[in-house]
Design a protein around this motif. Structure first.
Motif, PDB file in Angstrom:
ATOM      1  N   SER A 146      -0.085  -1.797  -2.381  1.00  0.00           N
ATOM      2  CA  SER A 146       1.359  -1.980  -2.425  1.00  0.00           C
ATOM      3  C   SER A 146       1.888  -1.619  -1.045  1.00  0.00           C
ATOM      4  O   SER A 146       1.900  -0.442  -0.677  1.00  0.00           O
ATOM      5  N   GLU A 147       2.209  -2.636  -0.284  1.00  0.00           N
ATOM      6  CA  GLU A 147       2.684  -2.455   1.086  1.00  0.00           C
ATOM      7  C   GLU A 147       1.677  -1.660   1.922  1.00  0.00           C
ATOM      8  O   GLU A 147       2.037  -0.773   2.695  1.00  0.00           O
ATOM      9  N   GLY A 148       0.402  -1.959   1.744  1.00  0.00           N
ATOM     10  CA  GLY A 148      -0.647  -1.317   2.514  1.00  0.00           C
ATOM     11  C   GLY A 148      -1.059   0.054   2.020  1.00  0.00           C
ATOM     12  O   GLY A 148      -1.926   0.696   2.603  1.00  0.00           O
ATOM     13  N   ARG A 149      -0.458   0.532   0.938  1.00  0.00           N
ATOM     14  CA  ARG A 149      -0.796   1.826   0.355  1.00  0.00           C
ATOM     15  C   ARG A 149      -1.679   1.595  -0.869  1.00  0.00           C
ATOM     16  O   ARG A 149      -1.346   0.789  -1.732  1.00  0.00           O
ATOM     17  N   PRO A 150      -2.789   2.318  -0.985  1.00  0.00           N
ATOM     18  CA  PRO A 150      -3.703   2.089  -2.108  1.00  0.00           C
ATOM     19  C   PRO A 150      -3.287   2.789  -3.396  1.00  0.00           C
ATOM     20  O   PRO A 150      -2.724   3.882  -3.373  1.00  0.00           O
ATOM     21  N   THR A 151      -3.572   2.120  -4.490  1.00  0.00           N
ATOM     22  CA  THR A 151      -3.534   2.721  -5.820  1.00  0.00           C
ATOM     23  C   THR A 151      -4.895   2.470  -6.444  1.00  0.00           C
ATOM     24  O   THR A 151      -5.349   1.327  -6.512  1.00  0.00           O
ATOM     25  N   SER A 167      -7.670   5.358 -17.689  1.00  0.00           N
ATOM     26  CA  SER A 167      -7.639   6.815 -17.882  1.00  0.00           C
ATOM     27  C   SER A 167      -6.735   7.506 -16.868  1.00  0.00           C
ATOM     28  O   SER A 167      -6.195   8.572 -17.175  1.00  0.00           O
ATOM     29  N   SER A 168      -6.548   6.921 -15.676  1.00  0.00           N
ATOM     30  CA  SER A 168      -5.656   7.530 -14.687  1.00  0.00           C
ATOM     31  C   SER A 168      -5.407   6.570 -13.522  1.00  0.00           C
ATOM     32  O   SER A 168      -6.160   5.617 -13.325  1.00  0.00           O
ATOM     33  N   SER A 169      -4.343   6.857 -12.778  1.00  0.00           N
ATOM     34  CA  SER A 169      -4.015   6.116 -11.552  1.00  0.00           C
ATOM     35  C   SER A 169      -3.807   7.128 -10.433  1.00  0.00           C
ATOM     36  O   SER A 169      -3.206   8.178 -10.651  1.00  0.00           O
ATOM     37  N   HIS A 170      -4.276   6.784  -9.240  1.00  0.00           N
ATOM     38  CA  HIS A 170      -4.237   7.709  -8.107  1.00  0.00           C
ATOM     39  C   HIS A 170      -3.632   7.007  -6.894  1.00  0.00           C
ATOM     40  O   HIS A 170      -4.007   5.873  -6.590  1.00  0.00           O
ATOM     41  N   HIS A 171      -2.737   7.731  -6.192  1.00  0.00           N
ATOM     42  CA  HIS A 171      -2.058   7.136  -5.036  1.00  0.00           C
ATOM     43  C   HIS A 171      -2.439   7.792  -3.715  1.00  0.00           C
ATOM     44  O   HIS A 171      -2.678   7.096  -2.746  1.00  0.00           O
ATOM     45  N   ASP A 172      -2.470   9.095  -3.644  1.00  0.00           N
ATOM     46  CA  ASP A 172      -2.792   9.798  -2.402  1.00  0.00           C
ATOM     47  C   ASP A 172      -4.188  10.405  -2.396  1.00  0.00           C
ATOM     48  O   ASP A 172      -4.797  10.570  -1.357  1.00  0.00           O
ATOM     49  N   ARG A 173      -4.696  10.727  -3.583  1.00  0.00           N
ATOM     50  CA  ARG A 173      -6.002  11.391  -3.671  1.00  0.00           C
ATOM     51  C   ARG A 173      -6.645  11.027  -5.009  1.00  0.00           C
ATOM     52  O   ARG A 173      -5.977  11.023  -6.035  1.00  0.00           O
ATOM     53  N   VAL A 174      -7.933  10.733  -4.977  1.00  0.00           N
ATOM     54  CA  VAL A 174      -8.706  10.520  -6.196  1.00  0.00           C
ATOM     55  C   VAL A 174      -9.480  11.805  -6.435  1.00  0.00           C
ATOM     56  O   VAL A 174     -10.377  12.152  -5.666  1.00  0.00           O
ATOM     57  N   ARG A 175      -9.115  12.511  -7.507  1.00  0.00           N
ATOM     58  CA  ARG A 175      -9.794  13.751  -7.867  1.00  0.00           C
ATOM     59  C   ARG A 175     -10.208  13.606  -9.332  1.00  0.00           C
ATOM     60  O   ARG A 175      -9.359  13.574 -10.220  1.00  0.00           O
ATOM     61  N   LEU A 176     -11.515  13.511  -9.565  1.00  0.00           N
ATOM     62  CA  LEU A 176     -12.048  13.260 -10.900  1.00  0.00           C
ATOM     63  C   LEU A 176     -13.271  14.128 -11.168  1.00  0.00           C
ATOM     64  O   LEU A 176     -13.923  14.599 -10.222  1.00  0.00           O
ATOM     65  N   THR A 177     -13.604  14.256 -12.440  1.00  0.00           N
ATOM     66  CA  THR A 177     -14.837  14.935 -12.832  1.00  0.00           C
ATOM     67  C   THR A 177     -15.838  13.968 -13.456  1.00  0.00           C
ATOM     68  O   THR A 177     -16.964  14.367 -13.765  1.00  0.00           O
ATOM     69  N   ALA A 178     -15.451  12.713 -13.662  1.00  0.00           N
ATOM     70  CA  ALA A 178     -16.361  11.721 -14.236  1.00  0.00           C
ATOM     71  C   ALA A 178     -16.274  10.433 -13.411  1.00  0.00           C
ATOM     72  O   ALA A 178     -15.181  10.051 -13.001  1.00  0.00           O
ATOM     73  N   PRO A 179     -17.383   9.821 -13.119  1.00  0.00           N
ATOM     74  CA  PRO A 179     -18.725  10.086 -13.612  1.00  0.00           C
ATOM     75  C   PRO A 179     -19.417  11.277 -12.937  1.00  0.00           C
ATOM     76  O   PRO A 179     -20.515  11.664 -13.325  1.00  0.00           O
ATOM     77  N   PHE A 180     -18.775  11.867 -11.918  1.00  0.00           N
ATOM     78  CA  PHE A 180     -19.240  13.100 -11.269  1.00  0.00           C
ATOM     79  C   PHE A 180     -18.025  13.665 -10.543  1.00  0.00           C
ATOM     80  O   PHE A 180     -16.947  13.053 -10.547  1.00  0.00           O
ATOM     81  N   ASP A 181     -18.150  14.832  -9.941  1.00  0.00           N
ATOM     82  CA  ASP A 181     -17.019  15.433  -9.235  1.00  0.00           C
ATOM     83  C   ASP A 181     -16.715  14.619  -7.981  1.00  0.00           C
ATOM     84  O   ASP A 181     -17.557  14.519  -7.075  1.00  0.00           O
ATOM     85  N   ILE A 182     -15.515  14.045  -7.958  1.00  0.00           N
ATOM     86  CA  ILE A 182     -15.102  13.162  -6.864  1.00  0.00           C
ATOM     87  C   ILE A 182     -13.790  13.690  -6.300  1.00  0.00           C
ATOM     88  O   ILE A 182     -12.883  14.053  -7.053  1.00  0.00           O
ATOM     89  N   ASP A 185      -9.583  11.566  -0.313  1.00  0.00           N
ATOM     90  CA  ASP A 185      -8.227  11.556   0.230  1.00  0.00           C
ATOM     91  C   ASP A 185      -7.881  10.121   0.636  1.00  0.00           C
ATOM     92  O   ASP A 185      -8.378   9.623   1.650  1.00  0.00           O
ATOM     93  N   LEU A 186      -7.038   9.461  -0.157  1.00  0.00           N
ATOM     94  CA  LEU A 186      -6.679   8.072   0.110  1.00  0.00           C
ATOM     95  C   LEU A 186      -5.782   7.922   1.337  1.00  0.00           C
ATOM     96  O   LEU A 186      -5.692   6.841   1.910  1.00  0.00           O
ATOM     97  N   THR A 187      -5.122   9.004   1.767  1.00  0.00           N
ATOM     98  CA  THR A 187      -4.273   8.916   2.961  1.00  0.00           C
ATOM     99  C   THR A 187      -5.113   8.768   4.226  1.00  0.00           C
ATOM    100  O   THR A 187      -4.583   8.437   5.284  1.00  0.00           O
ATOM    101  N   GLU A 188      -6.432   8.984   4.104  1.00  0.00           N
ATOM    102  CA  GLU A 188      -7.341   8.780   5.252  1.00  0.00           C
ATOM    103  C   GLU A 188      -7.294   7.335   5.749  1.00  0.00           C
ATOM    104  O   GLU A 188      -7.684   7.069   6.875  1.00  0.00           O
ATOM    105  N   ILE A 189      -6.822   6.420   4.923  1.00  0.00           N
ATOM    106  CA  ILE A 189      -6.743   5.021   5.330  1.00  0.00           C
ATOM    107  C   ILE A 189      -5.911   4.871   6.596  1.00  0.00           C
ATOM    108  O   ILE A 189      -6.139   3.981   7.409  1.00  0.00           O
ATOM    109  N   ASP A 190      -4.955   5.774   6.792  1.00  0.00           N
ATOM    110  CA  ASP A 190      -4.105   5.705   7.975  1.00  0.00           C
ATOM    111  C   ASP A 190      -4.854   6.083   9.261  1.00  0.00           C
ATOM    112  O   ASP A 190      -4.390   5.786  10.355  1.00  0.00           O
ATOM    113  N   ARG A 191      -5.996   6.729   9.119  1.00  0.00           N
ATOM    114  CA  ARG A 191      -6.770   7.163  10.283  1.00  0.00           C
ATOM    115  C   ARG A 191      -7.995   6.297  10.551  1.00  0.00           C
ATOM    116  O   ARG A 191      -8.772   6.580  11.462  1.00  0.00           O
ATOM    117  N   LEU A 192      -8.174   5.285   9.766  1.00  0.00           N
ATOM    118  CA  LEU A 192      -9.346   4.406   9.968  1.00  0.00           C
ATOM    119  C   LEU A 192      -9.024   3.273  10.916  1.00  0.00           C
ATOM    120  O   LEU A 192      -7.923   2.849  11.063  1.00  0.00           O
TER     121      LEU A 192
END
Length: 192
Positions: A146-151, A167-182, A185-192
């Protein structure tokens, strides 16, 4: 160009192509997928797509336990006439079969990820998730821009219906425990 100069893969057999055909068709364009027995040629990627693939591949590889592996743009055999190429996959290390492997099997995967592209919206949002769910892949992520920002929309397989449930939606950070601890930081896209 005459019919004799056309590549063999341009004209499908009457029953459609099969998963193993992709390994034997000469001069097939890179990243060609097989959906419902038909070849799907992929358009060039946009910058957002490429950046998300790098971000997710690196984040998943960094957090994946030792018994899992991460690959980018590898095809997956889901059935005799289904061989899509998810953008990123996470699979069991026991599925490693050497450097010449061209595809993994659905039962090897724990996660398939698709980054939606404008030319493949229908396939990325509808057909491919349906195929992954029917094949029993337990986790699926659909990444939208959405306008270059990930979801990142995270889905889990409902084994009773063989379909995915959000099960969930993430905009700035994906923090999950399944399928493993993940933790990505989605804001890293600005530094790539």
């Amino acid at each position: 160009m005459t019919n004799s100069e056309l590549p063999d893969w341009l004209i499908p057999p009457p029953e459609g192509f099969h998963a193993e055909d992709l390994d034997h068709l000469p001069d097939l364009p890179a990243h060609t997928e097989l959906i419902d027995g038909s070849l799907v040629l992929v358009s060039p990627q946009k910058d957002f797509h490429t950046l998300m693939l790098s971000l997710l591949e690196n984040g998943l590889r960094r957090t994946a336990p030792g018994d899992l592996r991460v690959r980018r743009e590898m095809s997956v055999i889901l059935g005799p006439r289904q061989r899509p190429e998810p953008d990123v996959i996470v699979f069991h290390a026991t599925a490693l079969r050497g450097p010449d492997v061209t595809a993994y099997r659905a039962e090897d995967l724990v996660l398939a990820v698709e980054v939606v592209s404008p030319e493949s919206e229908e396939r990325d949002r509808k057909r491919k998730p349906s195929l992954y769910a029917e094949a029993g892949i337990p986790h699926f992520w659909l990444v939208e821009s959405s306008e270059g920002r990930p979801t990142v929309n995270v889905y889990e397989l409902d084994p009773a219906t063989r379909s995915y449930v959000l099960s969930s939606s993430h905009h700035d950070r994906v923090r999950l425990t399944a399928p493993f601890d993940i933790d990505i930081d989605l804001t890293e896209i600005d530094r790539l």
